[in-house]
Design an enzyme around this catalytic site. Structure first.
Site, PDB file in Angstrom:
ATOM      1  CG  ASP A   1      12.197  17.709   5.495  1.00  0.00           C
ATOM      2  OD1 ASP A   1      13.291  17.116   5.552  1.00  0.00           O
ATOM      3  OD2 ASP A   1      12.099  18.928   5.677  1.00  0.00           O
TER       4      ASP A   1
ATOM      5  CE1 TYR B   1       9.095   6.972  18.278  1.00  0.00           C
ATOM      6  CE2 TYR B   1       9.051   4.708  17.536  1.00  0.00           C
ATOM      7  CZ  TYR B   1       8.635   6.020  17.407  1.00  0.00           C
ATOM      8  OH  TYR B   1       7.748   6.361  16.410  1.00  0.00           O
TER       9      TYR B   1
ATOM     10  CE  LYS C   1      14.147  18.693   9.525  1.00  0.00           C
ATOM     11  NZ  LYS C   1      13.551  19.136   8.261  1.00  0.00           N
TER      12      LYS C   1
ATOM     13  CG  ASP D   1       7.192   3.835  13.856  1.00  0.00           C
ATOM     14  OD1 ASP D   1       6.645   2.936  13.188  1.00  0.00           O
ATOM     15  OD2 ASP D   1       6.786   4.193  14.976  1.00  0.00           O
TER      16      ASP D   1
END
Ligand code: NAD
Length: 337
Positions: A209, A123, A175, A233
């Site tokens: 995930d 972001y 990740k 988020d």
């Protein structure tokens, strides 16, 4: 003592849920000197810009704000005012608690907090399109920027938050199997901070995930989650869905020099102006603001009153299966405080 704070009701359902929240804060007997300012589409209409200097100056002075949701144009238009505020005031920690309040749901004992890095990652605003031949948007590219200082700071915040709030475990969500630079830096930082808290706060790590799936299968296993901007988020909206939706999810944006408290949800244009929005998330955000300024007693009374109004009095807005209006619910909470 009267505490000065900035109030930005913003867009859509913002004015409705903010009015309901002020009524309840009034019933708690707390004195605030609210400096009312504009933000978002409302500010565009009033002042010709989504983030007027007067709003920024007010937050600079008060260092404390209660903010409503902002409408952000999708896929074009002006840049998100939320992101701009987070970067302007270096509001690096976004704290989003999720707790079961409504009985009879699928998960009776969810009580977790997602701590999201709020200023770095995907972001940062490095999001571009490139022309190839006749197509002005033939290629799109986004860049994620993570710093070691930023990663260490948010992970330290999460472990310190856990310690101060009687939490037992911090899960570092990443990740790093795919994003071997950015996400790996975050994981490495998280593990380093975890070592400093060994014996005090337990820690583990999970790939994002898998975390998303585990949140649905067994959310009660989570205590504090610390993660990067984009993942936090998404996971925090998912978490709110486990306990009755966005109407119950508050958030705090904490920085070294200012803090802004708000609901997790957006401006809900589909129900704006109808008087049916659930103001609980904004009220719970006000509760986080009270904790932040040392009014823990009032914050606890506020949270208990919201819970009693929903559970015992069965006064519920439409999103929770009831028929109460925003102001009916505010009156019920005010009675209980
Ligand atoms: P949204 O959160 O506004 O709404 C999603 C769904 O949840 C809608 O069906 C809405 O009616 C419902 N909902 C949300 N809050 C509710 C409440 N308090 N009571 C009852 N129902 C509620 O998300 P969206 O529709 O994706 O976004 C609308 C706008 O809000 C967009 O411009 C988006 O950029 C903006 N937004 C702002 C913030 C913020 O200011 N913090 C956060 C998220 C989205």
């Amino acid at each position: 003592m009267t505490r000065e704070a900035t109030l930005i009701a913003c867009d859509g359902i913002g004015p409705e849920i903010t009015a309901a929240t002020l009524d309840v804060l009034g019933a708690l007997g707390l004195k605030f000197d609210w400096d009312e300012q504009y933000g978002g589409m409302t500010a565009v209409e009033k002042a010709g810009t989504p983030l007027p200097n007067a709003t920024l100056d007010s937050i600079r002075r008060t260092r404390l704000a209660l903010k409503g949701p902002l409408t952000t144009p999708v896929g074009g238009g002006y840049r998100s005012v939320n992101v701009a505020l987070r970067q302007e005031f270096d509001l690096y920690a976004n704290v989003r608690p999720t707790k079961t309040i409504v009985p009879g749901g699928r998960y009776p004992h969810v009580d977790l907090v997602i701590i999201r890095e709020n200023t770095e990652g995907m972001y940062v605003g490095l999001d571009h399109v490139f022309r190839v031949a006749d197509d002005p948007k033939a290629v799109a590219q986004a860049m994620s920027v993570m710093t070691r200082d930023g990663c260490m700071r948010i992970c330290r915040y999460a472990f310190e938050y856990a310690k101060k709030n009687g939490r037992k475990k911090v899960t570092i969500v990443h990740k790093a199997n795919i994003l071997k630079a950015t996400s790996a830096l975050f994981l490495e930082s998280g593990r380093r901070v975890a070592k400093e808290y060994e014996g005090v706060i337990a820690s583990d790590d999970k790939i994002v995930d898998n975390t998303a799936m585990q949140l649905v299968i067994n959310p009660e296993q989570f205590d504090v989650i610390v993660t990067t901007n984009l993942f936090g988020d998404i996971l925090s909206d998912e978490a709110s869905g486990l306990v009755g939706g966005l109407g119950l999810a508050p958030g705090a944006n904490i920085g070294a020099t200012a803090s802004i408290f708000e609901a997790v949800h957006g401006s809900a244009p589909d129900i704006a102006g109808k008087g049916i929005a659930n103001p609980s998330a904004q009220m719970l955000a006000a509760g986080m603001l009270l904790d932040h300024i040392g009014e823990q007693g009032a914050a606890t009374r506020l949270r208990q009153a919201i819970e009693t109004a929903i559970v015992k009095d069965n006064i519920r807005t439409k999103d929770l299966g009831g028929s109460a209006s925003t102001s009916d619910f505010a009156r019920a909470v005010a009675r209980r405080v």
